[in-house]
Design a protein around this motif. Structure first.
Motif, PDB file in Angstrom:
ATOM      1  N   ALA A   1     -62.143  47.474  11.230  1.00  0.00           N
ATOM      2  CA  ALA A   1     -60.829  48.107  11.161  1.00  0.00           C
ATOM      3  C   ALA A   1     -60.551  48.810  12.480  1.00  0.00           C
ATOM      4  N   GLY A   2     -59.346  49.332  12.594  1.00  0.00           N
ATOM      5  CA  GLY A   2     -58.964  50.063  13.788  1.00  0.00           C
ATOM      6  C   GLY A   2     -58.236  49.185  14.778  1.00  0.00           C
ATOM      7  N   LYS A   3     -57.610  49.827  15.736  1.00  0.00           N
ATOM      8  CA  LYS A   3     -56.792  49.133  16.734  1.00  0.00           C
ATOM      9  C   LYS A   3     -57.567  48.031  17.455  1.00  0.00           C
ATOM     10  N   ASP A   4     -58.781  48.329  17.864  1.00  0.00           N
ATOM     11  CA  ASP A   4     -59.619  47.355  18.562  1.00  0.00           C
ATOM     12  C   ASP A   4     -60.750  46.841  17.684  1.00  0.00           C
ATOM     13  N   GLN A   5     -60.601  46.980  16.381  1.00  0.00           N
ATOM     14  CA  GLN A   5     -61.627  46.608  15.397  1.00  0.00           C
ATOM     15  C   GLN A   5     -62.953  47.268  15.735  1.00  0.00           C
ATOM     16  N   ASN A   6     -62.876  48.544  16.135  1.00  0.00           N
ATOM     17  CA  ASN A   6     -64.077  49.272  16.511  1.00  0.00           C
ATOM     18  C   ASN A   6     -64.581  50.201  15.404  1.00  0.00           C
ATOM     19  N   ILE A   7     -63.924  50.177  14.246  1.00  0.00           N
ATOM     20  CA  ILE A   7     -64.393  50.955  13.092  1.00  0.00           C
ATOM     21  C   ILE A   7     -65.123  49.993  12.167  1.00  0.00           C
ATOM     22  N   ILE A   8     -66.387  50.293  11.911  1.00  0.00           N
ATOM     23  CA  ILE A   8     -67.234  49.424  11.090  1.00  0.00           C
ATOM     24  C   ILE A   8     -67.425  50.078   9.733  1.00  0.00           C
ATOM     25  N   ILE A   9     -67.137  49.312   8.681  1.00  0.00           N
ATOM     26  CA  ILE A   9     -67.241  49.810   7.307  1.00  0.00           C
ATOM     27  C   ILE A   9     -68.157  48.875   6.536  1.00  0.00           C
ATOM     28  N   GLU A  10     -69.120  49.439   5.822  1.00  0.00           N
ATOM     29  CA  GLU A  10     -69.997  48.633   4.972  1.00  0.00           C
ATOM     30  C   GLU A  10     -69.539  48.758   3.526  1.00  0.00           C
ATOM     31  N   VAL A  11     -69.392  47.628   2.834  1.00  0.00           N
ATOM     32  CA  VAL A  11     -68.987  47.621   1.425  1.00  0.00           C
ATOM     33  C   VAL A  11     -70.139  48.168   0.587  1.00  0.00           C
ATOM     34  N   VAL A  12     -69.849  49.218  -0.197  1.00  0.00           N
ATOM     35  CA  VAL A  12     -70.871  49.847  -1.027  1.00  0.00           C
ATOM     36  C   VAL A  12     -70.724  49.446  -2.496  1.00  0.00           C
ATOM     37  N   THR A  13     -69.474  49.376  -2.968  1.00  0.00           N
ATOM     38  CA  THR A  13     -69.255  49.042  -4.376  1.00  0.00           C
ATOM     39  C   THR A  13     -67.887  48.402  -4.573  1.00  0.00           C
TER      40      THR A  13
END
Length: 77
Positions: free
Chosen positions: A39-51
């Motif tokens: 996510a983020g403007k430059d896809q620099n936010i990393i999110i891990e799916v937890v549930t």
């Protein structure tokens, strides 16, 4: 540069950001648990799916700072 409107890309929309906890709705299909989202403007936010919250919503944990991430932001599976 990738086309963000590409139909083969599973995209979701942020519905909630609380510190490092992010909830995202995916209209097509849910990403797997432990899968990484960008996510983020430059896809620099990393999110891990937890549930999986329900049939369309995931709850994830941001592994990077969430500055600039808000309700309505696009997330790429």
């Amino acid at each position: 540069m990738k086309n963000t409107q590409d139909k083969s890309v599973n995209q979701g929309t942020v519905v909630s950001v609380r510190s490092s906890v992010v909830e995202v709705v995916f209209p097509q299909h849910l990403p797997a648990i432990n899968h990484v989202l960008l996510a983020g403007k430059d896809q620099n936010i990393i999110i891990e799916v937890v549930t999986h919250m329900d049939a369309r919503t995931i709850r994830g944990i941001a592994l990077t700072p969430t500055q600039g991430l808000a309700e309505g932001s696009m997330v790429q599976d």
